[in-house]
Design a protein around this motif. Sequence first.
Motif, mmCIF file in Angstrom:
data_model
loop_
_atom_site.group_PDB
_atom_site.id
_atom_site.type_symbol
_atom_site.label_atom_id
_atom_site.label_comp_id
_atom_site.label_asym_id
_atom_site.label_seq_id
_atom_site.Cartn_x
_atom_site.Cartn_y
_atom_site.Cartn_z
ATOM 1 N N VAL A 160 0.843 -1.203 0.000
ATOM 2 C CA VAL A 160 0.000 0.000 0.000
ATOM 3 C C VAL A 160 0.875 1.249 0.000
ATOM 4 C CG1 VAL A 160 -1.618 1.350 1.399
ATOM 5 C CG2 VAL A 160 -2.016 -1.081 1.038
ATOM 6 N N SER A 161 1.888 1.226 0.869
ATOM 7 C CA SER A 161 2.817 2.355 0.927
ATOM 8 C C SER A 161 3.451 2.562 -0.442
ATOM 9 C CB SER A 161 3.920 2.096 1.939
ATOM 10 O OG SER A 161 3.336 1.832 3.184
ATOM 11 N N LEU A 162 3.870 1.460 -1.052
ATOM 12 C CA LEU A 162 4.527 1.544 -2.365
ATOM 13 C C LEU A 162 3.561 2.067 -3.421
ATOM 14 C CD1 LEU A 162 6.695 -1.673 -2.487
ATOM 15 C CD2 LEU A 162 7.505 0.693 -2.561
ATOM 16 N N SER A 214 4.169 5.114 -5.613
ATOM 17 C CA SER A 214 4.362 5.001 -7.069
ATOM 18 C C SER A 214 3.608 6.100 -7.826
ATOM 19 C CB SER A 214 3.939 3.619 -7.558
ATOM 20 O OG SER A 214 2.627 3.370 -7.183
ATOM 21 N N SER A 215 2.462 6.515 -7.279
ATOM 22 C CA SER A 215 1.711 7.596 -7.957
ATOM 23 C C SER A 215 2.490 8.899 -7.888
ATOM 24 C CB SER A 215 0.330 7.733 -7.328
ATOM 25 O OG SER A 215 0.455 8.122 -5.988
ATOM 26 N N THR A 216 3.048 9.149 -6.671
ATOM 27 C CA THR A 216 3.838 10.385 -6.552
ATOM 28 C C THR A 216 5.101 10.278 -7.385
ATOM 29 O OG1 THR A 216 4.926 9.531 -4.600
ATOM 30 C CG2 THR A 216 3.008 10.910 -4.229
ATOM 31 N N LEU A 217 5.618 8.999 -7.407
ATOM 32 C CA LEU A 217 6.846 8.779 -8.190
ATOM 33 C C LEU A 217 6.578 9.093 -9.674
ATOM 34 C CD1 LEU A 217 9.770 7.730 -7.967
ATOM 35 C CD2 LEU A 217 8.871 5.460 -8.499
ATOM 36 N N ALA A 218 5.431 8.556 -10.187
ATOM 37 C CA ALA A 218 5.089 8.812 -11.595
ATOM 38 C C ALA A 218 4.961 10.312 -11.826
ATOM 39 C CB ALA A 218 3.785 8.117 -11.939
ATOM 40 N N HIS A 219 4.317 10.972 -10.870
ATOM 41 C CA HIS A 219 4.146 12.419 -10.938
ATOM 42 C C HIS A 219 5.500 13.118 -10.963
ATOM 43 C CE1 HIS A 219 2.098 16.202 -10.302
ATOM 44 N NE2 HIS A 219 2.963 16.471 -9.293
ATOM 45 N N ASP A 257 17.854 9.925 -8.081
ATOM 46 C CA ASP A 257 17.699 9.887 -6.611
ATOM 47 C C ASP A 257 16.329 9.331 -6.216
ATOM 48 O OD1 ASP A 257 20.175 10.865 -6.373
ATOM 49 O OD2 ASP A 257 19.578 12.950 -5.888
ATOM 50 N N VAL A 258 15.328 9.815 -6.959
ATOM 51 C CA VAL A 258 13.959 9.364 -6.634
ATOM 52 C C VAL A 258 13.832 7.861 -6.851
ATOM 53 C CG1 VAL A 258 11.552 9.481 -7.374
ATOM 54 C CG2 VAL A 258 12.863 11.565 -7.056
ATOM 55 N N SER A 259 14.331 7.406 -8.019
ATOM 56 C CA SER A 259 14.214 5.965 -8.291
ATOM 57 C C SER A 259 15.026 5.137 -7.316
ATOM 58 C CB SER A 259 14.628 5.678 -9.736
ATOM 59 O OG SER A 259 15.994 5.998 -9.888
ATOM 60 N N LYS A 260 16.194 5.687 -6.893
ATOM 61 C CA LYS A 260 17.039 4.944 -5.947
ATOM 62 C C LYS A 260 16.335 4.787 -4.591
ATOM 63 C CE LYS A 260 21.587 5.179 -3.751
ATOM 64 N NZ LYS A 260 21.125 5.420 -2.420
ATOM 65 N N ALA A 261 15.743 5.937 -4.182
ATOM 66 C CA ALA A 261 15.049 5.882 -2.890
ATOM 67 C C ALA A 261 13.891 4.876 -2.922
ATOM 68 C CB ALA A 261 14.514 7.273 -2.523
ATOM 69 N N THR A 262 13.140 4.898 -4.008
ATOM 70 C CA THR A 262 12.024 3.961 -4.160
ATOM 71 C C THR A 262 12.500 2.527 -4.153
ATOM 72 O OG1 THR A 262 10.969 5.645 -5.513
ATOM 73 C CG2 THR A 262 9.997 3.428 -5.539
ATOM 74 N N LEU A 263 13.621 2.349 -4.935
ATOM 75 C CA LEU A 263 14.207 1.001 -5.025
ATOM 76 C C LEU A 263 14.644 0.515 -3.650
ATOM 77 C CD1 LEU A 263 14.565 -0.812 -7.442
ATOM 78 C CD2 LEU A 263 16.945 -0.037 -7.582
ATOM 79 N N ILE A 272 8.687 11.872 -0.012
ATOM 80 C CA ILE A 272 7.365 12.440 0.280
ATOM 81 C C ILE A 272 7.192 13.848 -0.267
ATOM 82 C CG2 ILE A 272 7.058 11.032 2.365
ATOM 83 C CD1 ILE A 272 7.506 13.748 3.893
ATOM 84 N N GLU A 273 8.292 14.446 -0.680
ATOM 85 C CA GLU A 273 8.193 15.843 -1.148
ATOM 86 C C GLU A 273 7.142 16.034 -2.246
ATOM 87 O OE1 GLU A 273 12.051 17.456 -1.941
ATOM 88 O OE2 GLU A 273 12.031 18.613 -0.060
ATOM 89 N N PRO A 274 7.091 15.151 -3.263
ATOM 90 C CA PRO A 274 6.070 15.332 -4.295
ATOM 91 C C PRO A 274 4.664 15.345 -3.708
ATOM 92 C CG PRO A 274 7.644 13.662 -4.953
ATOM 93 C CD PRO A 274 7.984 14.017 -3.567
ATOM 94 N N GLU A 275 4.416 14.443 -2.699
ATOM 95 C CA GLU A 275 3.100 14.390 -2.075
ATOM 96 C C GLU A 275 2.805 15.681 -1.319
ATOM 97 O OE1 GLU A 275 0.888 12.188 -2.425
ATOM 98 O OE2 GLU A 275 -0.491 12.323 -0.702
#
Lengths: 285, 484
Positions: B266-268, B272-277, B319-325, B349-352
């Motif tokens: 759920v967290s992911l 992922s939505s913010t990541l896509a954004h 950086d964003v992809s690394k953090a997600t990974l 969380i910054e995008p959110e």
Amino acid sequence: MPMNRRRFLTSATVAAGFSIPAIAVSEEPVRFGLTPVFLTNDQILVDGLRAYLTLALSRPVELVFRRTYAEITALLIAGDLDAAWICGYPYLRNQDRLALLSVPLWNQEPLYQSYLIAGADREASNLSQLAGDVHAFSDPDSNSGFIVMQSELVARNLDRDTFFERSFFTYGHRNVLRAVATGLAQSGSIDGYVWEAVSATEPHLAAQTKVVWKSEWFGFPPIACRRSQLQTEWVQSLQTALINMSNTDDGLAILRLLQLDGFSIGSDDLFDGIRRRIQVLDAAI
Amino acid sequence: MLLSEHSWARPGVWPLTVRVPLIVALLLIFVAAIASERVLSRFSSIQDENLRGVASVYLDSVSLALEPFILRQDIWGTFDTVDRARNAAGDLPVLALVATDANNQIIAANDPLRFPTGTTAPSDLIAAPVVRDLSLRYPETTVWTQEDVVYQGQLIGHVMTEIDVGGYLAQRRNALWSLIVGNTLATVFLAGAGYLLIRRMMRHVHVLSQFMGGHDGAGLEEIPASAFPAQRTEFAILFDRYNRLVRAEEERHEIAQRLSDQAQLVSLGRLSSTLAHEINNPLGGLLNAVDTLRKYPDRQDVVEASVELLFRGLNNLRDVSKATLDFARSGARDHALSSVDFDDLRLLIEPELARLNQTFAMKLSVDDAALRWLSSTKVRQIVLNLLLNGSAAAGEGGAIGLELTNEGETLRIDVSDTGPGLPETARLRLTVGPAPTGSAGVGLRSVREITQSLAGHISVADAPGGGTIITVRLPFRPQNGRPA
């Protein structure tokens, strides 16, 4: 004494020891007095004696018991009794009105003694050691059970009233023996014949006592009748019956129970010993 | 159940198989003692009444017979009467009879050696109770009683008698022993029967206790059919229910595990939505830069500016992809916690936050030397969930904060928001943890479970200016003292 038919039959029957049914029961009974002072109220003895006399006299016989010699003597003198077995003392006291009918034979003699008895475990061996006792007498009119001891105390200059701390009458020689044996009394005055008789029949009772002193010999307690009646036919019959008792089986059975040998006519001088005792006693009063 | 397992010095821990029969036996003894006492008491009073009745009839007749002799102070007559009366006492075991005058002077007794004529009666005879007050007193085997001899209304003497009551006492003793023996046998039999019965019943309790696990923390285990009672007894039903409980517990455990896994997903999902954004936003700029490069390949300044733009944009994407990974791989590869992890979280969380136009204040007062004792993956998951939760609570234009403090042995994490406050259900889910209802609240449940696994503690407080502060305290050396 004329020998009529009835008298003949009676004498013959008694002599032969035959048993025939009582006859002439409608006649006035002969009343014969006894006291438990001398005799125990043994039913076998009483029945045997009544049967024997009824047969011997060919008349109904009524045996009358009273507790004391005084009562029996009074009844005899008053004419309520025809004859009675009493003691030598009341006989002598009423000699003017009473006559001797027969005297029993004990050890083939018409004699007996008075015994002074005490508990079997006592050390006493003479009268003076019994001072202060509770003493049992048999009857105030009994020679051996009262008069002898009273006169003996007088003769020895002892105070009759204070020698024994306390005394009482048991109205029976055997009762004197019981009183001493149980310890109710510490000593007692008793008919020597009764003591010897009980020694034979109830040795355990007599063994609880011992004889401390024996008196001289006296005339045995006699069978007496009113002097006025002595020569009547039936009194003579009674005398004959008594004297013949040792000649019949029924009579012998009665004598065995009484531990006597028989009856004698007796003589007045047999009672001189008692007379002397009375004199000693009378002199002290 | 071995008796040696129990301390005999402490009755409170004795096995039930011993305690229950013992209690039954004690109760029986108690009841038997009371019943026996009542029986004996009644028996005693009946005996007393009987004795009084017999003695009264006897003394009435003796005194009547003695009357004339006492009146005349006739020693022989009195003696002869008491002597014959003693021998004719019938059922009453008369030991002695004494007749006195009104002044207690003995006239005659059946045993003149013991009670001489002319002496005063012994004081205990004079004090002897009258028949109506007569009673047996253990252990006196003889009793004295007396009756007045009255002639024409005048007291002329007393008759006193000693009665052998040994027979009465023996009867009483026999009754007592009968009761003792009977009650003892009954008690022993019932206690024994109770012991066997309870032991038989406790066999099933023992089985249940074994399968429920002991103090060593072993888990619940189903009772095999072979250990079930032969009949459909209460214990069979109990075993059955227990097995259903065990199965339910296992299912609950599986669901909890699944939910825990879901929570991460759920967290992911939310990320992922913010990541896509986040990726989508710079992509326009980057594509513009590429177009610019295509158009103006000769203009050195434009190329340099576009390349720089591309470089920064791609760096940002990296950086964003690394953090997600890192977050997605957290279960597989863990490393020690450091301040970089919190920079990553801010990045995630910054995008959110930007989308909701929220402000974020982060304050780290802990150095890496301390943080390295903790697991990066678990702490990041706790903080991320709390930040996402706070962000959701704070709403449009709100503010959230993160503060890390070293409290000596523990790391203190405060996550604050300016929201309307934590609902009671969410608060309980975070601290106590009722059963989850659907997927809602999965994040908070994960926070609680992870915190518990790190031997930490969660508290919730209202912020002074409104909103909520959730404080998590994690010990730096939770269990074995080894750096994570």
